[in-house]
Design an enzyme around this catalytic site. Structure first.
Site, mmCIF file in Angstrom:
data_model
loop_
_atom_site.group_PDB
_atom_site.id
_atom_site.type_symbol
_atom_site.label_atom_id
_atom_site.label_comp_id
_atom_site.label_asym_id
_atom_site.label_seq_id
_atom_site.Cartn_x
_atom_site.Cartn_y
_atom_site.Cartn_z
ATOM 1 N N ARG A 235 -0.403 1.818 -6.063
ATOM 2 C CA ARG A 235 -0.968 1.378 -4.780
ATOM 3 C C ARG A 235 -0.146 1.916 -3.597
ATOM 4 O O ARG A 235 -0.698 2.232 -2.544
ATOM 5 C CB ARG A 235 -0.994 -0.159 -4.748
ATOM 6 C CG ARG A 235 -1.582 -0.735 -3.474
ATOM 7 C CD ARG A 235 -1.813 -2.220 -3.606
ATOM 8 N NE ARG A 235 -0.588 -2.991 -3.495
ATOM 9 C CZ ARG A 235 -0.494 -4.296 -3.737
ATOM 10 N NH1 ARG A 235 -1.546 -4.974 -4.132
ATOM 11 N NH2 ARG A 235 0.643 -4.921 -3.605
ATOM 12 N N ARG B 25 1.604 0.509 2.049
ATOM 13 C CA ARG B 25 2.190 -0.757 2.500
ATOM 14 C C ARG B 25 3.707 -0.683 2.438
ATOM 15 O O ARG B 25 4.278 -0.277 1.425
ATOM 16 C CB ARG B 25 1.705 -1.898 1.602
ATOM 17 C CG ARG B 25 0.474 -2.571 2.116
ATOM 18 C CD ARG B 25 -0.054 -3.564 1.142
ATOM 19 N NE ARG B 25 0.923 -4.580 0.735
ATOM 20 C CZ ARG B 25 0.612 -5.617 -0.038
ATOM 21 N NH1 ARG B 25 -0.618 -5.777 -0.465
ATOM 22 N NH2 ARG B 25 1.529 -6.494 -0.366
HETATM 23 P P1 ADP Z 1 0.800 -9.278 -3.120
HETATM 24 O O1 ADP Z 1 -0.525 -9.834 -3.586
HETATM 25 O O2 ADP Z 1 0.975 -7.858 -3.492
HETATM 26 O O3 ADP Z 1 1.943 -10.141 -3.502
HETATM 27 P P2 ADP Z 1 0.164 -10.128 -0.390
HETATM 28 O O4 ADP Z 1 -0.586 -9.163 0.422
HETATM 29 O O5 ADP Z 1 -0.552 -11.324 -0.936
HETATM 30 O O6 ADP Z 1 0.836 -9.270 -1.543
HETATM 31 O O7 ADP Z 1 1.423 -10.695 0.439
HETATM 32 C C1 ADP Z 1 2.367 -9.830 1.034
HETATM 33 C C2 ADP Z 1 3.559 -10.633 1.575
HETATM 34 O O8 ADP Z 1 3.114 -11.566 2.596
HETATM 35 C C3 ADP Z 1 4.276 -11.518 0.561
HETATM 36 O O9 ADP Z 1 5.235 -10.808 -0.209
HETATM 37 C C4 ADP Z 1 4.915 -12.574 1.480
HETATM 38 O O10 ADP Z 1 6.064 -12.062 2.127
HETATM 39 C C5 ADP Z 1 3.866 -12.788 2.556
HETATM 40 N N1 ADP Z 1 2.937 -13.901 2.199
HETATM 41 C C6 ADP Z 1 1.629 -13.778 1.859
HETATM 42 N N2 ADP Z 1 1.098 -14.977 1.561
HETATM 43 C C7 ADP Z 1 2.107 -15.887 1.697
HETATM 44 C C8 ADP Z 1 2.211 -17.300 1.504
HETATM 45 N N3 ADP Z 1 1.167 -18.033 1.099
HETATM 46 N N4 ADP Z 1 3.401 -17.896 1.750
HETATM 47 C C9 ADP Z 1 4.453 -17.191 2.152
HETATM 48 N N5 ADP Z 1 4.452 -15.857 2.339
HETATM 49 C C10 ADP Z 1 3.285 -15.206 2.117
#
Ligand code: ADP
Length: 190
Positions: free
Chosen positions: A128, A134
């Site tokens: 990805r 990203r």
């Molecule tokens: P992935 O699915 O690859 O883990 P996301 O796009 O869901 O990535 O999230 C990217 C980043 O955003 C996480 O690593 C975190 O730092 C932050 N983040 C996303 N959702 C949350 C949440 N519910 N609570 C805290 N941090 C979050």
């Protein structure tokens, strides 16, 4: 309203599967990762606070994501429900979600959990990184920290939703279509 949680380790394929799920069941897709990335792109105060945490593979504070989600629940109209992607990520967030929904006498419909083994997580994220660019996918040590954070803080949600009788596990190994079929077979019964 249906409230689905799309659960799984980073790179499990949540974002990939979400599109077909929302189209089939008329849901609003709420990805906290995407919401946070658009705050960063817009240069908002919230985005500035979140940026360094995200780029280190840490979680942003619970209140920040809880506030974003509750605002969307109030403002989004005309859907049959929500597909929560990346939220909740801690037990505290899951408890806050239950409280939010209890205000309108609603509750979580199901936690749909896409499971893949750790080595596949790294492989998928490396792939990805080349496509989406990203910042948090680019550095192996940040990816490692996200996997660690997942095991330390997020994985406990499996037992939380099992105890509530709402945990539905899907095997995330296979083609996109294979995994999609497994998810639909489950959601058709909810
Ligand atoms: P992935 O699915 O690859 O883990 P996301 O796009 O869901 O990535 O999230 C990217 C980043 O955003 C996480 O690593 C975190 O730092 C932050 N983040 C996303 N959702 C949350 C949440 N519910 N609570 C805290 N941090 C979050």
């Amino acid at each position: 309203m249906k409230y689905y949680i799309l659960f799984g380790p980073p790179g499990a394929g949540k974002g990939t599967q979400a599109g077909a799920m929302v189209a089939r069941y008329n849901l609003c897709h709420l990805s906290t990762g995407e919401l946070l990335r658009s705050e960063i792109a817009a240069g908002s105060e919230l985005g500035l606070k979140a940026k360094s945490l995200i780029e280190a593979g840490e979680l942003v504070p619970d209140e920040v994501v809880e506030g974003m989600i509750e605002a969307k629940f109030k403002s989004v109209k005309g859907v049959g429900g929500f597909l929560l992607d990346g939220f909740p990520r801690t037990i505290a967030q899951a408890e806050a979600l239950d409280k939010m929904l209890a205000k309108t006498e609603e509750s979580v419909t199901a936690c749909i959990s896409i499971m893949i083994p750790d080595p596949l997580i790294q492989e998928r994220i490396a792939h990805r990184a080349q496509i989406e660019g990203r910042a948090d996918d680019a550095k192996p040590e940040v990816v490692q920290n996200r996997i660690r954070t997942y095991h330390a803080k997020t994985e406990a949600l499996i037992d939380f939703y099992k105890a509530a009788g709402k945990y539905q596990e899907i095997d995330g190994v296979g083609t996109i279509e294979e995994v999609q079929k497994r998810i639909f077979a489950q959601m058709d019964q909810d």
